[in-house]
Write a protein that holds these residues in place. Structure first.
Motif, short mmCIF file in Angstrom:
data_model
loop_
_atom_site.label_atom_id
_atom_site.label_comp_id
_atom_site.label_asym_id
_atom_site.label_seq_id
_atom_site.Cartn_x
_atom_site.Cartn_y
_atom_site.Cartn_z
N ALA A 1 58.44 94.50 52.53
CA ALA A 1 57.39 95.02 51.65
C ALA A 1 57.38 94.34 50.29
O ALA A 1 57.15 94.98 49.27
CB ALA A 1 57.53 96.55 51.49
N GLY B 1 55.21 92.17 49.32
CA GLY B 1 53.84 92.15 48.84
C GLY B 1 53.23 90.78 48.61
O GLY B 1 52.11 90.69 48.13
N TYR C 1 48.64 96.61 53.73
CA TYR C 1 49.93 97.30 53.78
C TYR C 1 49.76 98.72 54.28
O TYR C 1 48.76 99.39 53.98
CB TYR C 1 50.58 97.33 52.39
N GLU D 1 54.01 102.67 53.94
CA GLU D 1 55.34 102.32 53.43
C GLU D 1 55.35 100.92 52.83
O GLU D 1 56.41 100.33 52.63
CB GLU D 1 56.37 102.43 54.56
N CYS D 2 54.14 100.38 52.59
CA CYS D 2 53.99 99.05 51.98
C CYS D 2 54.46 97.92 52.90
O CYS D 2 54.70 96.81 52.44
CB CYS D 2 54.68 98.96 50.62
#
Ligand code: F3S
Length: 81
Positions: free
Chosen positions: A13, A15, A27, A30-31
């Motif tokens: 995660a 990003g 996402y 929970e990303c």
């Protein structure tokens, strides 16, 4: 054609992929990243205009969780996969 999917088991995660390729990756709650065009199945060809972004995401992922193939990914529908 190119196909892409995220290995959600190894995604941390961070990003980066959604920043590099916002038209491909999104996402979950929970990303953790996924491919939004086909719910991370990796069976829908990436549009030509998004290929450069996809490669940037591929190169930028710190855990190599962005997967790219010239063939559609197989559905993980069997227990032996
Ligand atoms: Fe995950 Fe890599 Fe994207 S860690 S959020 S798949 S850049």
């Amino acid at each position: 054609a190119y196909y892409t999917r995220i290995d959600k088991e190894t995604c941390i995660a961070c990003g980066a992929c959604g920043t590099a390729a916002p038209d491909i990756y999104d996402y979950d709650d929970e990303c953790i990243a996924f491919v939004k065009t086909d719910n991370n199945q990796g069976i829908t060809a990436v549009k030509n205009e998004y290929i450069d972004d996809m490669i940037e995401a591929y190169q930028g992922c710190p855990t190599d969780s962005v997967k790219i193939s010239e063939h559609p990914f197989k559905a993980a529908s069997c227990n032996n996969q």
